[in-house]
Design a protein around this motif. Structure first.
Motif, mmCIF file in Angstrom:
data_model
loop_
_atom_site.group_PDB
_atom_site.id
_atom_site.type_symbol
_atom_site.label_atom_id
_atom_site.label_comp_id
_atom_site.label_asym_id
_atom_site.label_seq_id
_atom_site.Cartn_x
_atom_site.Cartn_y
_atom_site.Cartn_z
ATOM 1 N N TRP A 69 0.936 -1.273 -0.319
ATOM 2 C CA TRP A 69 -0.068 0.058 -0.018
ATOM 3 C C TRP A 69 0.735 1.270 0.087
ATOM 4 O O TRP A 69 0.551 2.311 -0.529
ATOM 5 C CB TRP A 69 -0.886 -0.106 1.168
ATOM 6 C CG TRP A 69 -1.964 -1.216 0.758
ATOM 7 C CD1 TRP A 69 -2.144 -2.310 1.612
ATOM 8 C CD2 TRP A 69 -2.862 -1.120 0.057
ATOM 9 N NE1 TRP A 69 -3.237 -2.927 0.951
ATOM 10 C CE2 TRP A 69 -3.793 -2.124 -0.116
ATOM 11 C CE3 TRP A 69 -3.188 -0.213 -1.218
ATOM 12 C CZ2 TRP A 69 -4.780 -2.654 -0.993
ATOM 13 C CZ3 TRP A 69 -4.412 -0.351 -2.124
ATOM 14 C CH2 TRP A 69 -5.166 -1.543 -1.878
ATOM 15 N N VAL B 194 1.417 1.563 -3.582
ATOM 16 C CA VAL B 194 0.111 2.204 -4.374
ATOM 17 C C VAL B 194 0.114 3.529 -4.117
ATOM 18 O O VAL B 194 -0.096 4.362 -5.155
ATOM 19 C CB VAL B 194 -0.977 1.303 -3.840
ATOM 20 C CG1 VAL B 194 -2.386 2.136 -4.000
ATOM 21 C CG2 VAL B 194 -1.071 -0.057 -4.154
ATOM 22 N N LYS C 271 -0.159 6.151 -7.509
ATOM 23 C CA LYS C 271 -1.579 6.543 -7.444
ATOM 24 C C LYS C 271 -1.386 7.784 -8.360
ATOM 25 O O LYS C 271 -0.912 8.861 -8.058
ATOM 26 C CB LYS C 271 -2.258 6.913 -6.509
ATOM 27 C CG LYS C 271 -3.734 6.816 -6.484
ATOM 28 C CD LYS C 271 -4.683 6.742 -5.437
ATOM 29 C CE LYS C 271 -6.161 7.060 -5.520
ATOM 30 N NZ LYS C 271 -6.789 7.238 -4.384
#
Length: 210
Positions: free
Chosen positions: A115, A118, A122
């Motif tokens: 994450w 991510v 993003k």
């Protein structure tokens, strides 16, 4: 000749800038360039992922000590789908981030590493300079954000990956946070060849899941 060379360099930089925004394969390092009526031009061919400029095929070298095959360097750009902390996919091509080792998803801090990656990727167009392929068929690439930050370095600085000197020559070791090798002990064990520690962890994990 100096003016022609300058025009060639400017044209290459323009193409890289322009095509990165479109998410296509943009450039092979060392590609041959010729001039047509004084304008630099590249031999190119169409591909399913966009325009591609290639140099003539060269023999690939393979290092048995690192289980890594040397390939033609090329750059691809696009949005990244994150598999785990050190694996992403751009334009349907799976990429292993160069020089670092992040925990597997089922290992401690594995999900946090994913994450974190991510969050870094993003909404960004990631540039991946592919430099080799690993023993699992993935392309190994130096991946950067539009502002020039190195994704491998960013994850190491967050304490969610460690340098892998066997492949990086220690490029990221100075960025490791204090105590990170105790924190990411399974990744550290893999680097030291202690797969027995992995086996014990997996056995305990599977026993707890029953």
């Amino acid at each position: 000749m100096d003016i022609a060379a300058d025009l060639s360099i400017m044209y290459v930089l323009y193409i890289i800038d322009k095509d990165c925004a479109n998410g296509s394969i943009v450039w092979d390092r060392g590609v041959g360039c010729h001039f047509f009526h004084g304008i630099p031009a590249f031999q190119h061919s169409a591909s399913s992922s966009g325009r591609e400029r290639r140099q003539q095929p060269r023999n690939k070298a393979f290092s048995s000590s690192s289980s890594v095959a040397q390939v033609q360097r090329r750059i691809i750009c696009g949005a990244a789908y994150v598999t785990d902390g050190d694996t992403i996919t751009i334009n349907k091509q799976q990429i292993r981030l160069f020089g670092i080792d992040a925990p597997e998803l089922e290992h401690p801090y594995g999900k946090q590493a994913k994450w974190a990656m991510v969050k870094l990727c993003k909404g960004q167009t990631i540039q991946a300079e592919i430099i080799e392929s690993d023993g699992h068929g993935r392309s190994v690439a130096l991946c950067t954000l539009p502002d020039g930050r190195d994704l491998s370095a960013e994850l190491v600085k967050q304490g969610l990956a460690i340098d892998w000197p066997k492949f990086s020559n220690g490029k990221y070791r100075h960025l490791e946070v204090a105590g990170v090798r105790r924190k990411l002990w399974l990744a550290d064990a893999r680097q030291r060849g202690r797969m027995d520690i992995w086996a014990k962890f997996e056995a305990n994990r599977q026993g707890q899941s029953r």
